[in-house]
Design a protein around this motif. Sequence first.
Motif, PDB file in Angstrom:
ATOM      1  N   LYS A  16     -25.627 -11.452   5.854  1.00 56.11           N
ATOM      2  CA  LYS A  16     -24.528 -12.090   5.154  1.00 56.11           C
ATOM      3  C   LYS A  16     -23.640 -10.868   4.647  1.00 56.11           C
ATOM      4  N   THR A 128     -39.142  -9.983  -5.997  1.00 59.84           N
ATOM      5  CA  THR A 128     -38.761  -8.524  -5.706  1.00 59.84           C
ATOM      6  C   THR A 128     -39.033  -7.622  -7.207  1.00 59.84           C
ATOM      7  N   THR A 238     -36.182 -18.422  -5.366  1.00 65.54           N
ATOM      8  CA  THR A 238     -35.791 -17.434  -6.279  1.00 65.54           C
ATOM      9  C   THR A 238     -35.367 -18.454  -7.431  1.00 65.54           C
TER      10      THR A 238
HETATM   11  P1  IMO Z   1     -30.565 -11.161   0.238  1.00 71.87           P
HETATM   12  O1  IMO Z   1     -29.284 -11.470  -0.384  1.00 71.87           O
HETATM   13  C1  IMO Z   1     -34.727 -12.137   1.187  1.00 71.87           C
HETATM   14  C2  IMO Z   1     -37.202 -13.709  -2.203  1.00 71.87           C
HETATM   15  C3  IMO Z   1     -38.432 -12.807  -2.651  1.00 71.87           C
HETATM   16  C4  IMO Z   1     -39.381 -13.808  -3.062  1.00 71.87           C
HETATM   17  C5  IMO Z   1     -38.477 -14.661  -3.954  1.00 71.87           C
HETATM   18  C6  IMO Z   1     -38.333 -14.474  -5.234  1.00 71.87           C
HETATM   19  O2  IMO Z   1     -30.542  -9.955   0.500  1.00 71.87           O
HETATM   20  O3  IMO Z   1     -30.524 -12.089   1.260  1.00 71.87           O
HETATM   21  P2  IMO Z   1     -37.053 -12.852  -6.917  1.00 71.87           P
HETATM   22  O4  IMO Z   1     -37.209 -11.414  -7.056  1.00 71.87           O
HETATM   23  O5  IMO Z   1     -35.695 -13.509  -6.320  1.00 71.87           O
HETATM   24  O6  IMO Z   1     -37.527 -13.813  -8.049  1.00 71.87           O
HETATM   25  O7  IMO Z   1     -38.132 -13.341  -5.745  1.00 71.87           O
HETATM   26  O8  IMO Z   1     -37.207 -14.411  -3.280  1.00 71.87           O
HETATM   27  N1  IMO Z   1     -35.860 -13.013  -2.235  1.00 71.87           N
HETATM   28  C7  IMO Z   1     -35.322 -12.619  -1.258  1.00 71.87           C
HETATM   29  N2  IMO Z   1     -35.547 -12.594   0.242  1.00 71.87           N
HETATM   30  N3  IMO Z   1     -33.592 -11.810   0.666  1.00 71.87           N
HETATM   31  C8  IMO Z   1     -32.969 -11.832  -0.465  1.00 71.87           C
HETATM   32  O9  IMO Z   1     -31.788 -11.771  -0.904  1.00 71.87           O
HETATM   33  C9  IMO Z   1     -33.645 -12.222  -1.556  1.00 71.87           C
HETATM   34  N4  IMO Z   1     -33.706 -12.192  -2.742  1.00 71.87           N
HETATM   35  C10 IMO Z   1     -34.901 -12.832  -2.938  1.00 71.87           C
HETATM   36  O10 IMO Z   1     -38.649 -11.951  -1.485  1.00 71.87           O
HETATM   37  O11 IMO Z   1     -39.909 -14.255  -2.010  1.00 71.87           O
END
Ligand code: IMO
Length: 423
Positions: A16, A128, A238
């Motif tokens: 993105k 995370t 998330t």
């Molecule tokens: P971008 O914007 C990929 C995943 C975490 C976990 C789940 C919950 O870079 O694409 P959280 O810390 O949000 O409570 O974790 O969501 N996760 C992502 N996976 N890209 C991300 O962001 C992510 N943000 C959270 O790995 O499975």
Amino acid sequence: MATKVVIGAQWGEEGKGKIIDILAQQSEVVVRSQGGNNAGHTVEADGKQYKLHLVPSGILNPETLNIIGNGVVVDPGVLLEELDMLKSQGVVTDNLKIDLRAHIIMPYHLVLDGLMEQARGKGDIGTTKKGIGPCYMDKAERIGIRLCDLLDPALFEEKARENTEYKNKLITKVFGGEALSADSFIKEYLGYADRLRPYAADTTPLLYDAVKAGKKVLFEGAQGTLLDLDLGTYPYVTSSHPISGGVCVGTGIGPTLIDECVGVMKAYTTRVGKGPFPTELEDETGEKIRQIGNEFGATTGRPRRCGWFDAVIGRFGVRTSGLTGIALNKLDTLTGLGDLKICTGYKKGDEIVTDFPASLTELAKCEPIYETLPGWDEDITGVRSFSELPATVKNYVKRIEELCGAKVIMVGVGPNREQNILR
Ligand code: IMO
Ligand code: GDP
Ligand code: MG
């Protein structure tokens, strides 16, 4: 069209950041609406690589106004570090505004994120550990601390002490952890408040006026459709709304003011963290994709799980966000891999499933149905027009758009700003 939403249409990490950076060069405003520094958006421009976690990817364009919307959760220390990092690389950061309603990630959120994951044991989500879930929990419980509270020292201190006392009961009595002292962070947070004050604003009228004036506004999604709290692979999700609808609540803009929705997808599928993944490749091919595609999380560095492109997920993204177009990244990673597979549907016993199931128990019974397409060996990283791509690549792209039900409007052939084909 003036207002464009860009979301992740798989499990996040679709590229993105790159797409936003490209589109931001023609945009006057770039807005983040949800998530926090769980996101990691990579932008490669002018020979430099930037990993952005909280600051919108429009920051590299000094003419663009960047907004962190009300729906984002902000870790103030992380945000200030990111701003310092950008400044040290010569990036102008004055063009940033943070909404006064945005919730603040507090030290007890980070502690609880770790303790709650530990308590989940084998059923952990693989978060995370940035305090994202616990911060959104406080927002829903209505005890959260917002930027407007942080900027009022007496009010902040009162709320921070009250919450710490409450959270300490959870930390010590429920999870057996160590109590936190509010004195250990209040001064530090008030220091953050002073540094963030110039950026704070009610961004909702700014945004509305920009849209009404016909300015080009870009909404930058974080995470991805299958990580959506409502529509994702719950509970392996998330705590916010990465689908296009999340933009409205997360920025205070109405749905009638959005013109276009672009879904970013990889030409295959990846996932970081735990949870189901029907087309996952736990073999040599999966390992090859991880190595060639450098599939390691931008935020946590964890190896990403890799698998074939799943058109059931693609269709789900198109449907739940009303996608008007697809940006398909990382076609170059598939070069030299031999025959390629695309999942067109799932087989559940004798039944063919074409819609992504709500229940994980049902999803576990699903086996991907694959269609095999010929791969390619040509280096495509230097190609800049769709017509110049090898026929095999064009066929692969066309099959994806047919199966997903939306046009592929951008094709990624490398991580750099220039390595992108517009159709
Ligand atoms: P971008 O914007 C990929 C995943 C975490 C976990 C789940 C919950 O870079 O694409 P959280 O810390 O949000 O409570 O974790 O969501 N996760 C992502 N996976 N890209 C991300 O962001 C992510 N943000 C959270 O790995 O499975
Ligand atoms: P985001 O979270 O969706 O912004 O994606 P990330 O930045 O976390 O991960 C995507 C990774 O893929 C980054 O390292 C990008 O530089 C890289 N990338 C994006 N598009 C392409 C592409 O078309 N080809 C290649 N090889 N890499 C890409
Ligand atoms: Mg990322």
